[in-house]
Write an enzyme that holds these catalytic residues in place. Structure first.
Site, PDB file in Angstrom:
ATOM      1  N   PHE A  58       0.830  -1.209   0.000  1.00 23.94           N
ATOM      2  CA  PHE A  58       0.000   0.000   0.000  1.00 23.94           C
ATOM      3  C   PHE A  58       0.867   1.264   0.000  1.00 23.94           C
ATOM      4  O   PHE A  58       0.646   2.202   0.746  1.00 23.94           O
ATOM      5  CB  PHE A  58      -0.960  -0.015   1.193  1.00 23.94           C
ATOM      6  CG  PHE A  58      -1.855  -1.222   1.193  1.00 23.94           C
ATOM      7  CD1 PHE A  58      -2.895  -1.340   0.290  1.00 23.94           C
ATOM      8  CD2 PHE A  58      -1.623  -2.268   2.065  1.00 23.94           C
ATOM      9  CE1 PHE A  58      -3.705  -2.465   0.256  1.00 23.94           C
ATOM     10  CE2 PHE A  58      -2.430  -3.403   2.051  1.00 23.94           C
ATOM     11  CZ  PHE A  58      -3.474  -3.495   1.140  1.00 23.94           C
ATOM     12  N   SER A  59       1.848   1.247  -0.885  1.00 26.35           N
ATOM     13  CA  SER A  59       2.784   2.354  -1.030  1.00 26.35           C
ATOM     14  C   SER A  59       2.087   3.557  -1.672  1.00 26.35           C
ATOM     15  O   SER A  59       1.255   3.402  -2.566  1.00 26.35           O
ATOM     16  CB  SER A  59       3.929   1.863  -1.913  1.00 26.35           C
ATOM     17  OG  SER A  59       4.666   2.919  -2.419  1.00 26.35           O
TER      18      SER A  59
ATOM     19  N   LYS B 188      -1.579  -6.299  13.806  1.00 31.20           N
ATOM     20  CA  LYS B 188      -1.134  -6.209  15.201  1.00 31.20           C
ATOM     21  C   LYS B 188      -0.186  -7.364  15.432  1.00 31.20           C
ATOM     22  O   LYS B 188      -0.583  -8.530  15.342  1.00 31.20           O
ATOM     23  CB  LYS B 188      -2.310  -6.282  16.193  1.00 31.20           C
ATOM     24  CG  LYS B 188      -2.917  -4.936  16.501  1.00 31.20           C
ATOM     25  CD  LYS B 188      -2.015  -4.133  17.411  1.00 31.20           C
ATOM     26  CE  LYS B 188      -2.306  -2.644  17.333  1.00 31.20           C
ATOM     27  NZ  LYS B 188      -1.533  -1.945  16.325  1.00 31.20           N
TER      28      LYS B 188
ATOM     29  N   GLU C 299      -0.326  -1.838   5.447  1.00 31.67           N
ATOM     30  CA  GLU C 299      -1.638  -2.157   6.038  1.00 31.67           C
ATOM     31  C   GLU C 299      -2.808  -1.547   5.275  1.00 31.67           C
ATOM     32  O   GLU C 299      -2.806  -0.366   4.943  1.00 31.67           O
ATOM     33  CB  GLU C 299      -1.691  -1.677   7.495  1.00 31.67           C
ATOM     34  CG  GLU C 299      -2.991  -2.048   8.212  1.00 31.67           C
ATOM     35  CD  GLU C 299      -2.978  -1.743   9.701  1.00 31.67           C
ATOM     36  OE1 GLU C 299      -3.963  -2.051  10.377  1.00 31.67           O
ATOM     37  OE2 GLU C 299      -1.963  -1.191  10.190  1.00 31.67           O
TER      38      GLU C 299
END
Length: 428
Positions: free
Chosen positions: A215-216, A248, A232
């Site tokens: 998710f760059s 987490k 994330e």
């Protein structure tokens, strides 16, 4: 409203670099890169959106209502972000901590020009008002070269919270936990540099190369920049399906294969890390239930270990179904800020976080992504990210960890430094 043109590419990896170099000329830029990370839920390998036709910029007050109006009126592609402080819109909360970045709390724009890459196929979508520019732009892109590095070297990075003060604050948070005020809270601290000039595109390229996350983001709004190597996903909507994938649990990577597998196994079996993850999964289930059809909230994957270039992470996947008539903005509003960056119970955790943290989070631990014309969306969690205000010459990144009853303050501090490693490396 938009003209679509399709092209087959010989070298998609080279084209992505050329596309970003070309896109950087515009005032508004969102470049999203999955780095070909294997994932079940995926739209495109890469997206570039540039040049605002319309936009919305606001502080937290009534922000979700303004966004709902904007999204429902445009019914087009929208790209932008939700800052963490939109919590003040959804709950009776406030933010009084120091802010060196001064970004708007919410910003979205309707781009004139969009590039959507999947495999070797590129889809170009231009608003009809500028569709005669497609071929000239494409020629410019394939002639583009990567930018030269003009960044300061050895930028002096400072911590807003010293190690001693960090350990003391985690101790205070543990007192809250032992007293029953909260079960878990994500506690963060800022690293910063003042009076610096950087080349944001060069810094982003280095950060992305080090981490190669799914998710760059390279984001630019005039003088405001986000250079993100986020692993994330916050939330994705595919028609009536909603997907949340909280992280987490973190452990180190090792060059030695046996040590690396051992680190991975230890993470999967670590009772503290698992309890952190399960608590947030419960919170996400509750958040999704606000808009879900009855009985549709499911845990599709619990505490699975995913490997990235820098770290191993424990990730769970929670899904739900919503009605066709449910507003996409309502789904975001009832789940924001994401559980992985707040804690449980969420409101109590956010109040305690605000008291103990010394800087305003702003876009850090918010979300950046896009809406499609049909109301689908995909947003990341803004972590492992460098924020920059080029006008103020201020550079910032923050890191944090989840504090639970089993936390050892020294270990939490070490986890923060592990997460800060890539950002420190590219800035020095």
């Amino acid at each position: 409203m938009r003209t679509s043109i399709f092209k087959d590419l010989q070298d998609p990896i080279l084209f992505k670099k050329q596309l970003l170099a070309w896109g950087n000329q515009f005032r508004e830029v969102v470049f999203l890169d999955s780095n070909n990370y294997p994932q079940e839920y995926s739209g495109y390998d890469c997206v570039l959106a540039v040049d605002a036709f319309t936009s919305i910029k606001t502080d937290y007050y009534n922000a979700f209502e303004y966004l709902k109006q904007y999204q429902s009126q445009t019914r087009d592609w929208l790209f932008g972000y939700l800052s963490y402080d939109l919590k003040n819109n959804t709950e009776d909360l406030f933010s009084k901590n120091y802010d060196g970045l001064h970004f708007p709390d919410l910003f979205f724009f309707q781009p004139k020009k969009i590039f959507l890459l999947k495999g070797n196929q590129l889809e170009i979508q231009y608003l009809n008002m500028c569709d005669d520019e497609v071929e000239d732009d494409f020629e410019e892109i394939i002639q583009s070269k990567e930018s030269k590095d003009i960044s300061d070297v050895n930028i002096k990075i400072e911590q807003q919270i010293s190690k001693e003060k960090y350990l003391e604050k985690v101790g205070t948070m543990l007192t809250h936990i032992n007293r029953g005020d909260i079960y878990e809270a994500n506690f963060c601290m800022e690293f910063f540099a003042e009076n610096v000039v950087i080349n944001p595109l060069e810094i982003y390229t280095k950060l992305n190369t080090i981490s190669e996350p799914p998710f760059s983001v390279f984001f630019k709004n005039n003088t405001n920049y986000l250079l993100s190597a986020s692993p994330e996903r916050y939330l994705r909507k595919e028609e009536t399906k909603i997907i949340s994938q909280p992280i987490k649990g973190t452990s180190k990577r090792f060059s030695d294969v046996i040590e690396d597998e051992k680190s991975k196994l230890e993470l999967s079996q670590n009772p503290k890390e698992r309890s952190e993850n399960v608590m947030i999964v419960d919170l996400v289930r509750n958040d999704l239930s606000h808009t879900a059809t009855k009985g549709s909230v499911q845990v599709a994957e619990l505490c699975k270990i995913y490997t990235f270039k820098q770290v191993h992470h424990m990730i769970s996947t929670v899904v739900s179904e919503v009605s066709h008539t449910t507003s996409p903005i309502d789904i975001l509003k009832t789940t924001f800020p994401m559980g992985s960056m707040t804690g449980a119970p969420k409101i109590s955790a956010m109040k305690i976080i605000e008291e103990l943290e010394e800087t305003k989070r702003g876009l850090y631990s918010g979300a950046l992504g896009y809406f499609t014309p049909t109301g689908d969306f995909d947003f990341n969690v803004v972590i492992r990210s460098i924020l920059h205000n080029s006008e103020e010459k201020y550079v910032s990144f923050s890191v944090g960890s989840a504090i639970t009853a089993g936390s050892i303050p020294e270990n939490e501090y070490e986890e923060c430094l592990l997460k800060a490693k890539a950002m420190l490396e590219v800035l020095s």
